[in-house]
Design a protein around this motif. Structure first.
Motif, PDB file in Angstrom:
ATOM      1  N   ALA A  72      43.894  33.867  33.980  1.00 49.84           N
ATOM      2  CA  ALA A  72      44.142  34.002  35.413  1.00 49.84           C
ATOM      3  C   ALA A  72      43.006  34.709  36.149  1.00 49.84           C
ATOM      4  O   ALA A  72      43.067  34.875  37.369  1.00 49.84           O
ATOM      5  CB  ALA A  72      45.444  34.775  35.635  1.00 49.84           C
ATOM      6  N   GLY A  73      41.984  35.131  35.428  1.00 50.22           N
ATOM      7  CA  GLY A  73      40.860  35.818  36.067  1.00 50.22           C
ATOM      8  C   GLY A  73      41.192  37.228  36.515  1.00 50.22           C
ATOM      9  O   GLY A  73      40.658  37.709  37.518  1.00 50.22           O
ATOM     10  N   LEU A  74      42.065  37.934  35.761  1.00 47.70           N
ATOM     11  CA  LEU A  74      42.445  39.295  36.115  1.00 47.70           C
ATOM     12  C   LEU A  74      41.561  40.312  35.404  1.00 47.70           C
ATOM     13  O   LEU A  74      41.101  40.071  34.294  1.00 47.70           O
ATOM     14  CB  LEU A  74      43.903  39.565  35.744  1.00 47.70           C
ATOM     15  N   ARG A  75      41.335  41.440  36.053  1.00 45.86           N
ATOM     16  CA  ARG A  75      40.595  42.551  35.460  1.00 45.86           C
ATOM     17  C   ARG A  75      41.485  43.784  35.441  1.00 45.86           C
ATOM     18  O   ARG A  75      42.270  44.003  36.360  1.00 45.86           O
ATOM     19  CB  ARG A  75      39.320  42.874  36.264  1.00 45.86           C
ATOM     20  N   TRP A  76      41.345  44.621  34.406  1.00 45.44           N
ATOM     21  CA  TRP A  76      42.095  45.867  34.302  1.00 45.44           C
ATOM     22  C   TRP A  76      41.158  47.011  34.656  1.00 45.44           C
ATOM     23  O   TRP A  76      40.098  47.176  34.047  1.00 45.44           O
ATOM     24  CB  TRP A  76      42.618  46.045  32.872  1.00 45.44           C
ATOM     25  N   ILE A  77      41.501  47.767  35.698  1.00 45.38           N
ATOM     26  CA  ILE A  77      40.693  48.917  36.071  1.00 45.38           C
ATOM     27  C   ILE A  77      41.568  50.166  35.940  1.00 45.38           C
ATOM     28  O   ILE A  77      42.788  50.101  36.086  1.00 45.38           O
ATOM     29  CB  ILE A  77      40.125  48.805  37.505  1.00 45.38           C
ATOM     30  N   CYS A  78      40.938  51.303  35.658  1.00 45.26           N
ATOM     31  CA  CYS A  78      41.712  52.533  35.469  1.00 45.26           C
ATOM     32  C   CYS A  78      40.865  53.739  35.826  1.00 45.26           C
ATOM     33  O   CYS A  78      39.646  53.620  36.038  1.00 45.26           O
ATOM     34  CB  CYS A  78      42.238  52.616  34.035  1.00 45.26           C
ATOM     35  N   PRO A  79      41.488  54.919  35.929  1.00 47.25           N
ATOM     36  CA  PRO A  79      40.746  56.133  36.298  1.00 47.25           C
ATOM     37  C   PRO A  79      39.516  56.359  35.428  1.00 47.25           C
ATOM     38  O   PRO A  79      39.547  56.164  34.224  1.00 47.25           O
ATOM     39  CB  PRO A  79      41.787  57.248  36.077  1.00 47.25           C
ATOM     40  N   GLY A  80      38.434  56.736  36.099  1.00 44.02           N
ATOM     41  CA  GLY A  80      37.185  56.983  35.394  1.00 44.02           C
ATOM     42  C   GLY A  80      36.297  55.765  35.280  1.00 44.02           C
ATOM     43  O   GLY A  80      35.130  55.874  34.906  1.00 44.02           O
ATOM     44  N   GLY A  81      36.844  54.591  35.620  1.00 43.22           N
ATOM     45  CA  GLY A  81      36.076  53.360  35.513  1.00 43.22           C
ATOM     46  C   GLY A  81      35.605  52.859  36.864  1.00 43.22           C
ATOM     47  O   GLY A  81      35.986  53.379  37.912  1.00 43.22           O
ATOM     48  N   ALA A  82      34.778  51.821  36.836  1.00 44.04           N
ATOM     49  CA  ALA A  82      34.241  51.241  38.067  1.00 44.04           C
ATOM     50  C   ALA A  82      35.367  50.659  38.914  1.00 44.04           C
ATOM     51  O   ALA A  82      36.290  50.036  38.400  1.00 44.04           O
ATOM     52  CB  ALA A  82      33.226  50.150  37.730  1.00 44.04           C
ATOM     53  N   GLY A  83      35.263  50.869  40.209  1.00 42.46           N
ATOM     54  CA  GLY A  83      36.211  50.281  41.139  1.00 42.46           C
ATOM     55  C   GLY A  83      37.507  51.036  41.313  1.00 42.46           C
ATOM     56  O   GLY A  83      38.391  50.596  42.057  1.00 42.46           O
ATOM     57  N   TRP A  84      37.652  52.198  40.628  1.00 42.15           N
ATOM     58  CA  TRP A  84      38.921  52.925  40.731  1.00 42.15           C
ATOM     59  C   TRP A  84      38.947  53.791  41.993  1.00 42.15           C
ATOM     60  O   TRP A  84      38.086  54.644  42.179  1.00 42.15           O
ATOM     61  CB  TRP A  84      39.147  53.814  39.515  1.00 42.15           C
ATOM     62  N   PRO A  85      39.954  53.617  42.865  1.00 43.79           N
ATOM     63  CA  PRO A  85      40.068  54.447  44.072  1.00 43.79           C
ATOM     64  C   PRO A  85      40.686  55.808  43.733  1.00 43.79           C
ATOM     65  O   PRO A  85      41.863  55.896  43.390  1.00 43.79           O
ATOM     66  CB  PRO A  85      41.010  53.643  44.988  1.00 43.79           C
ATOM     67  N   THR A  86      39.890  56.852  43.806  1.00 44.10           N
ATOM     68  CA  THR A  86      40.364  58.182  43.392  1.00 44.10           C
ATOM     69  C   THR A  86      41.479  58.709  44.290  1.00 44.10           C
ATOM     70  O   THR A  86      42.180  59.653  43.899  1.00 44.10           O
ATOM     71  CB  THR A  86      39.197  59.178  43.381  1.00 44.10           C
ATOM     72  N   ALA A  87      41.662  58.106  45.468  1.00 45.31           N
ATOM     73  CA  ALA A  87      42.744  58.540  46.362  1.00 45.31           C
ATOM     74  C   ALA A  87      44.109  58.385  45.694  1.00 45.31           C
ATOM     75  O   ALA A  87      45.056  59.106  46.023  1.00 45.31           O
ATOM     76  CB  ALA A  87      42.706  57.750  47.667  1.00 45.31           C
ATOM     77  N   LEU A  88      44.216  57.452  44.742  1.00 46.83           N
ATOM     78  CA  LEU A  88      45.489  57.252  44.043  1.00 46.83           C
ATOM     79  C   LEU A  88      45.874  58.449  43.188  1.00 46.83           C
ATOM     80  O   LEU A  88      47.051  58.640  42.861  1.00 46.83           O
ATOM     81  CB  LEU A  88      45.417  56.002  43.158  1.00 46.83           C
ATOM     82  N   ASP A  89      44.887  59.264  42.817  1.00 55.12           N
ATOM     83  CA  ASP A  89      45.177  60.435  41.984  1.00 55.12           C
ATOM     84  C   ASP A  89      46.103  61.423  42.696  1.00 55.12           C
ATOM     85  O   ASP A  89      46.789  62.221  42.044  1.00 55.12           O
ATOM     86  CB  ASP A  89      43.871  61.141  41.583  1.00 55.12           C
ATOM     87  N   ASP A  90      46.143  61.356  44.034  1.00 50.73           N
ATOM     88  CA  ASP A  90      47.016  62.253  44.795  1.00 50.73           C
ATOM     89  C   ASP A  90      48.486  62.024  44.454  1.00 50.73           C
ATOM     90  O   ASP A  90      49.329  62.908  44.657  1.00 50.73           O
ATOM     91  CB  ASP A  90      46.820  62.053  46.300  1.00 50.73           C
ATOM     92  N   LEU A  91      48.809  60.843  43.955  1.00 45.92           N
ATOM     93  CA  LEU A  91      50.204  60.533  43.626  1.00 45.92           C
ATOM     94  C   LEU A  91      50.737  61.392  42.483  1.00 45.92           C
ATOM     95  O   LEU A  91      51.952  61.492  42.291  1.00 45.92           O
ATOM     96  CB  LEU A  91      50.332  59.047  43.259  1.00 45.92           C
ATOM     97  N   ASP A  92      49.852  62.015  41.726  1.00 50.08           N
ATOM     98  CA  ASP A  92      50.293  62.899  40.641  1.00 50.08           C
ATOM     99  C   ASP A  92      50.808  64.239  41.159  1.00 50.08           C
ATOM    100  O   ASP A  92      51.342  65.040  40.385  1.00 50.08           O
ATOM    101  CB  ASP A  92      49.138  63.163  39.665  1.00 50.08           C
TER     102      ASP A  92
END
Length: 379
Positions: A72-92
């Protein structure tokens, strides 16, 4: 290996599980995963039995997910990797809503965009699925105004307000981000498959659900925290008192992001929730894309500020729609290619503009061509 450990753990724990958030604050994903697979207590506390049950065939599920994602052409991105929006870390760092909280372990993305870059200056536009014509036009115009001002529109690709906001951004030939409550490879709703493909062409379709996963009621609530977390602020366009889109507004409020609502007729039940949010001080009243940008920029709109409003319906159209409308005539139908040449726009831009013009009654399709239906140069 943390990247692979996060992916594996995401197949075991339902996204947004507050128990996982608490464990991740003190343990690495690998240690949690190993305890789950071994059914071994962690910090003298037993891991949830449901997690261990889902981990029983984890290796097979990992293989299936990898194959499906590749196809399906999907990519898995996660904290510390390219393209990760650090603003999501606020959810913790926010309390659970409906039992849901925590930053995602990672996200599946479909499309060409860079999520961190797209969301650096972004706004969520959400609202009722069963919206009115008024709400649809407000969402389209706000989406177009935000996109025209260089803001990325983030929404959930649902029927109603979400779809209109995405289309508004696309009408300006700007990328937009759709966050789904199912796998990023699943077209939901099915009728929006073409819209989702268009979003992926220049922006991104995003989900924390594994490829192939179907939407469920609880997943929409956990999805909403991602929409709020990715953006600098959320604007709600039409929402009943018990609307799910108010959940997104609540997440934005908890995260300290800008919260806004568009007013509707006082007799409209679809706007009961937005009116209540404004009355309760949980949202700033906004009436245009310009006001949304002002709030997101920390400028606001002062009472003495002189605002010059467009004087005609033509003036209120996005630039691409105005150029396309100029190319239409009463005398004969014009093809999409002809209109693109006349307006000096791409075929995709003209197609989006024609969709908007048809919804507002300015253009009508006749066979393979388009013709002017009514003038727009009147106030």
């Amino acid at each position: 290996m943390s990247r692979q450990d996060r992916l594996a753990l995401s197949l075991v724990v339902e996204p947004g599980d507050a128990r996982l958030r608490d464990l991740l604050l003190v343990h690495e994903p690998r240690r949690i995963l190993q305890s789950v697979r071994d059914r071994r207590p962690l910090d003298d506390r037993p891991v949830p039995a449901a997690w261990s049950e889902r981990a029983a065939d984890l290796d097979r599920r990992l293989e299936l997910v990898t194959v499906r994602a590749t196809g399906a052409g999907l990519r898995w991105i996660c904290p510390g990797g390219a393209g990760w929006p650090t603003a999501l870390d606020d959810l913790d760092h926010v309390a659970p809503l409906n039992g849901v909280t925590g930053a995602p372990l990672g996200l599946w993305v479909r499309g060409v965009g860079d999520l961190a870059e797209l969301c650096r200056q972004s706004a969520a536009v959400v609202g009722a699925r069963e919206c009115t014509t008024y709400g649809a036009e407000c969402a389209s115009e706000i989406g177009a105004d935000l996109a025209d001002g260089g803001w990325t529109v983030v929404s959930g690709a649902a029927f109603g307000i979400d779809g209109c906001a995405h289309r508004g951004a696309l009408s300006m030939a700007r990328p937009t981000v759709a966050v789904l409550a199912c796998g990023a490879d699943v077209d939901y709703p099915r009728a929006h498959s073409t819209l989702l493909d268009r979003i992926a062409e220049n922006g991104l379709v995003v989900s924390e659900q594994a490829p192939g996963e179907r939407p469920m009621k609880g997943r929409f609530l956990s999805r909403n925290r991602i929409i709020a977390g990715l953006t600098l602020g959320t604007v709600v366009v039409e929402a009943a008192v018990r609307s799910g889109s108010l959940n997104t507004l609540n997440w934005a409020d908890q995260l300290g992001r800008t919260t806004m609502a568009v007013p509707g007729p006082v007799t409209s039940r679809q706007s009961g929730g937005t009116h209540e949010a404004v009355r309760g001080g949980r949202a700033v009243l906004v009436t245009s894309g310009k006001e949304v940008v002002g709030e997101l920029s920390g400028l606001g709109v002062g009472p003495s500020e002189s605002v010059t409003l467009p004087s005609t319906e033509f003036d209120r159209l996005p630039p691409a729609a105005r150029a396309t409308l100029d190319g239409l005539g009463w005398d004969r139908e014009r093809s999409l290619t002809d209109l693109a040449t006349r307006a000096r726009l791409s075929a995709r831009e003209v197609r989006s503009a024609l969709d908007l013009l048809e919804r507002r009654g300015f253009a009508a399709r006749r066979g393979d061509g388009w013709r002017l239906s009514r003038r727009a140069d009147v106030s």
